[in-house]
Design a protein around this motif. Structure first.
Motif, PDB file in Angstrom:
ATOM      1  N   THR A 148       0.857  -1.177   0.000  1.00 33.47           N
ATOM      2  CA  THR A 148       0.000   0.000   0.000  1.00 33.47           C
ATOM      3  C   THR A 148       0.894   1.227   0.000  1.00 33.47           C
ATOM      4  O   THR A 148       1.737   1.383   0.892  1.00 33.47           O
ATOM      5  N   PRO A 150       1.253   5.655  -1.130  1.00 27.00           N
ATOM      6  CA  PRO A 150       0.550   6.875  -1.538  1.00 27.00           C
ATOM      7  C   PRO A 150       0.719   7.181  -3.029  1.00 27.00           C
ATOM      8  O   PRO A 150      -0.054   7.965  -3.585  1.00 27.00           O
ATOM      9  N   ASP A 151       1.711   6.559  -3.676  1.00 24.27           N
ATOM     10  CA  ASP A 151       1.920   6.765  -5.110  1.00 24.27           C
ATOM     11  C   ASP A 151       2.240   5.410  -5.741  1.00 24.27           C
ATOM     12  O   ASP A 151       3.405   5.063  -5.946  1.00 24.27           O
ATOM     13  N   PRO A 152       1.207   4.620  -6.058  1.00 23.65           N
ATOM     14  CA  PRO A 152       1.439   3.262  -6.559  1.00 23.65           C
ATOM     15  C   PRO A 152       2.292   3.198  -7.822  1.00 23.65           C
ATOM     16  O   PRO A 152       3.161   2.331  -7.943  1.00 23.65           O
ATOM     17  N   GLY A 194      -3.139   1.907  -3.915  1.00 25.84           N
ATOM     18  CA  GLY A 194      -3.090   3.163  -3.194  1.00 25.84           C
ATOM     19  C   GLY A 194      -3.662   3.012  -1.791  1.00 25.84           C
ATOM     20  O   GLY A 194      -4.094   1.936  -1.375  1.00 25.84           O
ATOM     21  N   GLU A 195      -3.652   4.097  -1.070  1.00 27.40           N
ATOM     22  CA  GLU A 195      -4.155   4.084   0.304  1.00 27.40           C
ATOM     23  C   GLU A 195      -5.656   3.859   0.316  1.00 27.40           C
ATOM     24  O   GLU A 195      -6.388   4.405  -0.512  1.00 27.40           O
TER      25      GLU A 195
END
Length: 258
Positions: A148, A150-152, A194-195
């Protein structure tokens, strides 16, 4: 170890109470533990699924601020070169390349977004069996590695440069973006997303169980806290995420047989 670069070769739980962790995971996953010779600096136990070593539990050393969570060791051909590459593309090195006699050479890092992981070249020429591709692996083996971030997309690019991992396929999750499958060579080792609500940044490890409902029942008996599931997933299996009795998060994957 001769595993393909980028394949997870070991898993490790850093615990505030290794005795309690041994009881918890022994009950839930059936692991049997072998204690390594203890020193004032290190209390380490190896977890075995049947006759196969699959993970380790490390007692958090007194006075040291270490993350109490499950961590993934990724196999590489050259730890020093890989650590240098990682730093060049935005990683932070917390423990530089270091030898463990008769075990191998490792480094401890975090990716550009803070997710912690290890790099390792094992001393043995035999492949690690800790990670098994496919949901129907023997109980107690890791079968899925989920990041997981924030910027996959940037995370996939980072691990692509470092480990040769690549995105191949995925599942849309609506407003939450895409669940992107990642491969090391021909092997799908997990996914990046992503989150999400109730999620936790970083790597999440899923372990195989013979029956998801029986495993979740044992999980509750051992004092775990359910986070999500069991949810049906492709392959006639179910996935469950929870936290052990000390708050470390992990997943279970298995069929529903009753």
């Amino acid at each position: 170890m001769t595993n393909r670069q980028g394949i997870p070769i070991w898993y490790e739980l850093i615990s505030a109470d290794a005795d309690a962790a041994e009881r918890f995971y022994g009950h839930v996953l059936g692991w049997q533990f072998e204690r390594m010779p203890a020193t004032p600096e290190l209390d380490y136990r190896v977890a075995n699924a049947g006759s196969t070593a699959v993970s380790g539990v490390m007692q958090q050393p007194a006075g040291e601020d270490m993350p109490r969570r499950w961590l993934v060791y990724f196999g590489v051909d050259d730890v020093d070169s890989s650590a240098q590459t990682a730093e060049q593309v935005g990683a932070s090195i917390h423990v530089p390349p270091t030898d463990i006699p008769d075990v191998g050479r490792f480094a401890f890092l975090s990716d550009p977004f803070g997710a912690l992981f290890y790099l390792m070249r094992g001393a043995s020429e035999e492949d690690s069996q800790a990670f098994k591709c496919g949901q129907r692996a023997p109980q107690g083996h890791a079968v899925w590695n989920e990041l997981t971030s924030p910027d996959p997309d940037a995370a996939i690019a980072f691990y692509g440069t470092l480990l040769g991992l690549r995105k191949e396929g995925g599942m849309p999750m609506g407003e939450l973006g895409e669940y992107s499958f990642i491969h090391a060579g021909p092997n799908c080792i997990g996914a990046v997303m992503g989150e999400v609500p109730n999620g936790q940044a970083g790597w999440l490890v899923y372990f195989a169980v013979d029956d998801i409902d029986a495993a979740v029942e044992r999980f509750g008996q051992a004092g775990g806290t359910a986070i999500q599931g069991p949810d049906e997933i492709p392959g006639n299996c179910f996935a469950f995420v929870g936290e052990d009795d000390q708050g470390s998060r992990f997943g279970l994957v298995g069929p529903r047989t009753r």
